[in-house]
Write a protein that holds these residues in place. Structure first.
Motif, short mmCIF file in Angstrom:
data_model
loop_
_atom_site.label_atom_id
_atom_site.label_comp_id
_atom_site.label_asym_id
_atom_site.label_seq_id
_atom_site.Cartn_x
_atom_site.Cartn_y
_atom_site.Cartn_z
N TYR A 160 0.82 -1.21 0.00
CA TYR A 160 0.00 0.00 0.00
C TYR A 160 0.86 1.27 0.00
O TYR A 160 0.46 2.30 0.54
N SER A 161 2.02 1.19 -0.62
CA SER A 161 2.90 2.36 -0.68
C SER A 161 3.40 2.57 -2.10
O SER A 161 3.47 1.63 -2.90
N LEU A 162 3.76 3.80 -2.38
CA LEU A 162 4.20 4.14 -3.73
C LEU A 162 5.45 3.35 -4.13
O LEU A 162 5.51 2.76 -5.21
N LEU A 163 6.44 3.31 -3.26
CA LEU A 163 7.66 2.58 -3.61
C LEU A 163 7.46 1.08 -3.55
O LEU A 163 8.08 0.34 -4.31
N GLY A 164 6.57 0.62 -2.67
CA GLY A 164 6.28 -0.81 -2.61
C GLY A 164 5.64 -1.31 -3.89
O GLY A 164 5.87 -2.45 -4.30
N VAL A 165 4.86 -0.46 -4.54
CA VAL A 165 4.16 -0.85 -5.77
C VAL A 165 4.98 -0.54 -7.01
O VAL A 165 5.15 -1.39 -7.89
N LEU A 166 5.51 0.68 -7.09
CA LEU A 166 6.23 1.11 -8.29
C LEU A 166 7.72 0.77 -8.27
O LEU A 166 8.35 0.68 -9.31
N GLY A 167 8.29 0.66 -7.08
CA GLY A 167 9.70 0.29 -6.97
C GLY A 167 10.66 1.46 -6.96
O GLY A 167 11.79 1.32 -6.50
N LEU A 168 10.25 2.59 -7.46
CA LEU A 168 11.11 3.78 -7.46
C LEU A 168 10.25 5.02 -7.48
O LEU A 168 9.06 4.98 -7.74
N TRP A 169 10.90 6.16 -7.18
CA TRP A 169 10.21 7.45 -7.16
C TRP A 169 10.35 8.11 -8.52
O TRP A 169 11.45 8.30 -9.02
N ASP A 170 9.23 8.43 -9.13
CA ASP A 170 9.22 9.08 -10.44
C ASP A 170 8.88 10.56 -10.26
O ASP A 170 7.80 10.89 -9.78
N PRO A 171 9.79 11.48 -10.63
CA PRO A 171 9.50 12.91 -10.49
C PRO A 171 8.24 13.36 -11.22
O PRO A 171 7.63 14.37 -10.85
N LEU A 194 15.00 9.81 -3.85
CA LEU A 194 14.23 10.66 -2.95
C LEU A 194 14.88 12.02 -2.75
O LEU A 194 14.35 12.85 -1.99
N ALA A 195 15.98 12.27 -3.42
CA ALA A 195 16.69 13.54 -3.26
C ALA A 195 15.78 14.71 -3.66
O ALA A 195 15.10 14.67 -4.69
N GLY A 196 15.75 15.74 -2.81
CA GLY A 196 14.94 16.92 -3.08
C GLY A 196 13.53 16.85 -2.55
O GLY A 196 12.82 17.87 -2.56
N LEU A 197 13.09 15.69 -2.06
CA LEU A 197 11.75 15.55 -1.49
C LEU A 197 11.74 16.02 -0.05
O LEU A 197 12.72 15.83 0.68
N ARG A 198 10.66 16.62 0.38
CA ARG A 198 10.44 16.86 1.80
C ARG A 198 9.84 15.59 2.39
O ARG A 198 8.84 15.06 1.88
#
Length: 237
Positions: A160-171, A194-198
């Motif tokens: 139920y998490s973005l990285l758990g489902v997608l695997g990476l953070w997409d800007p 995750l660089a630059g994210l609050r």
């Protein structure tokens, strides 16, 4: 000025929330915990936000209205609005995109709507914790159109998490802030994507004893709903 917050709390309207998590009980517990800015974020609904926000104000807390949206991909996103009234159009939108599956009360628990005096107004018969048909790539812009800010929830968790489902953070997702769980590994925030994210941390409390003390804070020019939303959207450093 520094303000202590918890922006991810559930009430008895969430099927997995304790029946003790009434709006008044929750607001009182937040005050006892030393929190100053709080938000109610039940699953796919803002139905108990009005009594919670009024109860919180009675304890001197700033309360935002919100929900924990479940996307088409089973990703949880905390969606926050300046007031219960401001959240209503988004509530209507989400309701139209939530499958009309009945809640199995004996299996998942009741979904209780409360009034200002913690009186029971009724139960929501829909299964609120299910996934909507809203895609994750539309959420940030959609919530902004309704006057709110969206924050992907507990991104360090495997489900139920973005990285758990997608695997990476997409800007291209266009989120300025993401939430980490309380038990997040210390080095998780150092991931290059995750660089630059609050990054914020909230309790995701479903029981009164899960409401934390004053531990996580935000620096705001003033304690107003708009200042909180501006901070989460990256408009305030």
């Amino acid at each position: 000025m520094k303000y202590y917050y918890d922006l991810h709390l559930h009430s008895c309207l969430s099927p997995c929330g304790s029946e003790d998590m009434t709006p008044a009980n929750l607001a009182a517990m937040c005050a006892l915990a030393g929190l100053e800015i709080v938000a109610l974020t039940d699953h796919n609904t803002t139905g108990n936000c009005a009594p919670f926000c009024r109860a919180a104000a009675g304890h001197g807390l700033l309360a935002l209205a919100g929900m924990e949206l479940c996307t088409q991909e089973d990703i949880h996103v905390v969606c926050l609005f300046p007031s219960p009234e401001a959240a209503l159009p988004f509530e209507d939108y989400v309701s139209a995109h939530l499958p009309q599956i009945p809640n199995k009360r004996d299996l998942f628990g009741p979904q209780i709507r409360m009034g200002d005096e913690d009186q029971i107004l009724g139960e929501d018969d829909r299964f609120l914790a299910g996934s909507t048909d809203i895609p994750i790539y539309e959420v940030s812009g959609l919530v902004a159109e309704f006057g709110g800010v969206a924050v992907p929830a507990h991104i360090d968790r495997p489900s139920y998490s973005l990285l758990g489902v997608l695997g990476l953070w997409d800007p291209d997702l266009r989120f300025a802030t993401a939430e980490l769980s309380h038990n997040c590994p210390p080095d998780f925030s150092q991931r290059p994507d995750l660089a630059g994210l609050r990054l914020i941390t909230s309790s995701d409390a479903h029981y009164l004893e899960q409401v934390w003390g004053a531990e996580h804070s935000m620096d705001l020019p003033d304690r107003t709903p708009q200042a909180v939303l501006d901070w989460l959207s990256g408009k305030v450093p």
